[in-house]
Design a protein around this motif. Structure first.
Motif, PDB file in Angstrom:
ATOM      1  N   GLU A  64       1.010  -1.238   0.133  1.00 58.13           N
ATOM      2  CA  GLU A  64       0.095  -0.105  -0.108  1.00 58.13           C
ATOM      3  C   GLU A  64       1.141   1.017   0.424  1.00 58.13           C
ATOM      4  O   GLU A  64       1.949   1.808   0.587  1.00 58.13           O
ATOM      5  CB  GLU A  64      -0.920  -0.016   1.063  1.00 58.13           C
ATOM      6  CG  GLU A  64      -1.903  -0.731   1.166  1.00 58.13           C
ATOM      7  CD  GLU A  64      -3.442  -0.728   2.200  1.00 58.13           C
ATOM      8  OE1 GLU A  64      -3.097  -0.152   2.919  1.00 58.13           O
ATOM      9  OE2 GLU A  64      -3.976  -1.901   2.526  1.00 58.13           O
ATOM     10  N   GLU A 111      -5.852   9.845  -2.221  1.00 50.75           N
ATOM     11  CA  GLU A 111      -6.960   9.411  -2.631  1.00 50.75           C
ATOM     12  C   GLU A 111      -7.490   8.996  -1.580  1.00 50.75           C
ATOM     13  O   GLU A 111      -7.150   8.219  -0.705  1.00 50.75           O
ATOM     14  CB  GLU A 111      -6.441   8.501  -3.909  1.00 50.75           C
ATOM     15  CG  GLU A 111      -5.404   9.985  -5.097  1.00 50.75           C
ATOM     16  CD  GLU A 111      -5.639   9.160  -6.386  1.00 50.75           C
ATOM     17  OE1 GLU A 111      -5.669   7.853  -6.273  1.00 50.75           O
ATOM     18  OE2 GLU A 111      -4.506   9.741  -7.649  1.00 50.75           O
ATOM     19  N   ARG A 112      -8.656   8.754  -2.156  1.00 50.72           N
ATOM     20  CA  ARG A 112     -10.020   7.988  -1.075  1.00 50.72           C
ATOM     21  C   ARG A 112      -9.149   6.140  -1.323  1.00 50.72           C
ATOM     22  O   ARG A 112      -9.136   5.611  -0.268  1.00 50.72           O
ATOM     23  CB  ARG A 112     -11.260   8.114  -1.719  1.00 50.72           C
ATOM     24  CG  ARG A 112     -11.647   9.276  -0.677  1.00 50.72           C
ATOM     25  CD  ARG A 112     -13.646   9.613  -1.389  1.00 50.72           C
ATOM     26  NE  ARG A 112     -13.578  11.374  -0.766  1.00 50.72           N
ATOM     27  CZ  ARG A 112     -14.375  11.525  -0.784  1.00 50.72           C
ATOM     28  NH1 ARG A 112     -15.726  11.093  -1.481  1.00 50.72           N
ATOM     29  NH2 ARG A 112     -14.888  12.685  -0.249  1.00 50.72           N
ATOM     30  N   GLU A 113      -9.208   6.127  -2.587  1.00 59.63           N
ATOM     31  CA  GLU A 113      -9.144   4.751  -3.517  1.00 59.63           C
ATOM     32  C   GLU A 113      -7.880   4.118  -2.975  1.00 59.63           C
ATOM     33  O   GLU A 113      -6.850   4.845  -2.828  1.00 59.63           O
ATOM     34  CB  GLU A 113      -9.374   4.260  -4.299  1.00 59.63           C
ATOM     35  CG  GLU A 113     -10.467   4.125  -5.160  1.00 59.63           C
ATOM     36  CD  GLU A 113     -11.153   3.947  -6.964  1.00 59.63           C
ATOM     37  OE1 GLU A 113      -9.775   4.229  -6.983  1.00 59.63           O
ATOM     38  OE2 GLU A 113     -11.858   4.624  -6.792  1.00 59.63           O
ATOM     39  N   LYS A 114      -7.200   2.658  -2.508  1.00 58.10           N
ATOM     40  CA  LYS A 114      -6.103   2.404  -1.823  1.00 58.10           C
ATOM     41  C   LYS A 114      -5.661   2.540  -2.894  1.00 58.10           C
ATOM     42  O   LYS A 114      -5.587   1.646  -4.160  1.00 58.10           O
ATOM     43  CB  LYS A 114      -6.212   1.096  -1.132  1.00 58.10           C
ATOM     44  CG  LYS A 114      -6.750   0.818   0.063  1.00 58.10           C
ATOM     45  CD  LYS A 114      -6.740   0.140   0.467  1.00 58.10           C
ATOM     46  CE  LYS A 114      -7.357   0.411   2.717  1.00 58.10           C
ATOM     47  NZ  LYS A 114      -7.672  -1.497   2.774  1.00 58.10           N
ATOM     48  N   GLN A 115      -4.013   2.631  -2.882  1.00 61.54           N
ATOM     49  CA  GLN A 115      -2.876   2.871  -3.920  1.00 61.54           C
ATOM     50  C   GLN A 115      -1.861   1.861  -3.295  1.00 61.54           C
ATOM     51  O   GLN A 115      -1.364   1.706  -2.511  1.00 61.54           O
ATOM     52  CB  GLN A 115      -2.846   4.538  -4.363  1.00 61.54           C
ATOM     53  CG  GLN A 115      -3.858   5.085  -5.004  1.00 61.54           C
ATOM     54  CD  GLN A 115      -4.136   4.753  -5.856  1.00 61.54           C
ATOM     55  OE1 GLN A 115      -3.049   4.808  -6.682  1.00 61.54           O
ATOM     56  NE2 GLN A 115      -5.293   5.357  -6.660  1.00 61.54           N
ATOM     57  N   THR A 116      -1.744   0.794  -4.871  1.00 59.28           N
ATOM     58  CA  THR A 116      -0.079   0.241  -4.065  1.00 59.28           C
ATOM     59  C   THR A 116       0.363   0.275  -5.135  1.00 59.28           C
ATOM     60  O   THR A 116       0.678   0.341  -6.571  1.00 59.28           O
ATOM     61  CB  THR A 116      -1.420  -2.074  -4.057  1.00 59.28           C
ATOM     62  OG1 THR A 116      -1.816  -1.737  -5.653  1.00 59.28           O
ATOM     63  CG2 THR A 116      -2.391  -1.858  -3.215  1.00 59.28           C
TER      64      THR A 116
END
Length: 324
Positions: free
Chosen positions: A35, A40-45
């Motif tokens: 992670e 941003e609200r959505e998780k970024q990987t």
């Protein structure tokens, strides 16, 4: 040695073994999705090598003593809150709420008194803030009425789309200002005149001119005392090159004193010499008269006499000395 022993080339089997070992060495490492922190609200990987991932430290489990202590703290906080609520309910008295009708009846009963109080307050404020003014005169009232009439007529004309005319009011005062303008003219070579900018004298120039006049007055005073003609600079001051310094004046004074002493000594010596010569001449003449006969004395006098030729030469020499 045989040919097979001297040949150092590799077989196909040896090459395959070498290639297999190299492939195992340079195999890509496994990747792991991690992670990434962001807005941003959505998780970024993102994919990262497994060797680069830092191991997460596992929290130590709490002991039974720590758990018992936290429970005691929570129970104590709950008890405090309950005691506070009890104290509030005991001290506070229940408020009696009046209905709308009761409130309206109270207002209606005291309405006249409230109105009188408000009017009295307004009158007091007006009297305190009111300034004594003279009542308008008849002319002022007539002028106001005329102005209202004209403004109404202009408003109606504007509604109908007609020209409302100029704005009514006092006319501005007209002043006739006469300004003199001096023009400087200068003759040119062709017989006409050309315009020239007027000379502007600044305060600095006036101050400088005043300073020059003061310097010239001082120069005239110094020139009266001086024995020779002195030079003057542009500022009106005495040129130092034409005037002797104090040191030079001291030297000159000493030289004059010395020259005076020498001149007095020479004059004294000359007088003594003339006196001695006169004395010798008188004594000689007396002796000659007493001792010598008259014929010899006449011969001596004739020898001493100056001839005409000598007189002429002496006069010529004297005249020439005037031109030399």
């Amino acid at each position: 040695m045989s040919d097979s022993d001297s040949d150092e080339s590799l077989n196909t089997e040896d090459l395959n073994e070498i290639n297999s070992t190299n492939d195992n060495q340079f195999e890509e490492e496994e990747t792991v999705e991690v992670e990434v922190k962001g807005i941003e609200r959505e998780k970024q990987t993102k994919k990262v090598k497994k060797s680069e991932v830092k191991p997460v430290k596992q929290k130590k489990e709490r002991t039974e003593k720590q758990k018992a202590a936290t429970l005691r703290m929570l129970e104590a906080k709950k008890k405090k809150k309950e005691e506070k609520l009890k104290n509030k309910t005991e001290t506070e008295k229940p408020k009696k709420t009046k209905s709308k009708k009761e409130v309206e009846n109270v207002i209606n009963e005291n309405l006249d008194e409230i109105d009188n109080e408000i009017e009295n307050e307004i009158v007091e404020e007006v009297q305190n803030n009111k300034k004594t003014k003279k009542p308008p005169s008849e002319k002022q009232l007539a002028a106001r009425a005329n102005l209202i009439k004209i403004n109404k007529a202009r408003a109606e004309a504007r509604k109908q789309g007609k020209d409302a005319g100029a704005k009514v009011g006092r006319k501005a005062h007209s002043y006739n200002v006469i300004r003199e303008k001096i023009i400087y003219m200068m003759p040119d070579g062709s017989g006409d005149f050309k315009r020239v900018r007027p000379p502007v004298i600044t305060d600095k120039q006036r101050q400088r001119q005043k300073q020059i006049e003061e310097n010239e007055e001082e120069f005239e005073q110094i020139q009266e005392k001086a024995t020779k003609v002195l030079r003057k600079t542009k500022n009106g001051k005495v040129d130092g090159r034409s005037q002797k310094s104090p040191a030079q004046l001291k030297v000159l004074e000493k030289a004059r004193e010395k020259a005076k002493i020498i001149r007095d000594e020479k004059l004294k010596a000359k007088r003594e010499k003339d006196k001695n010569e006169l004395k010798n001449v008188v004594t000689d003449s007396v002796l000659d008269v007493v001792t010598k006969p008259a014929s010899e004395i006449k011969e001596i006098k004739e020898k001493k006499r100056i001839t005409e030729e000598q007189k002429r030469k002496y006069k010529l020499k004297k005249d020439l000395s005037l031109f030399c």
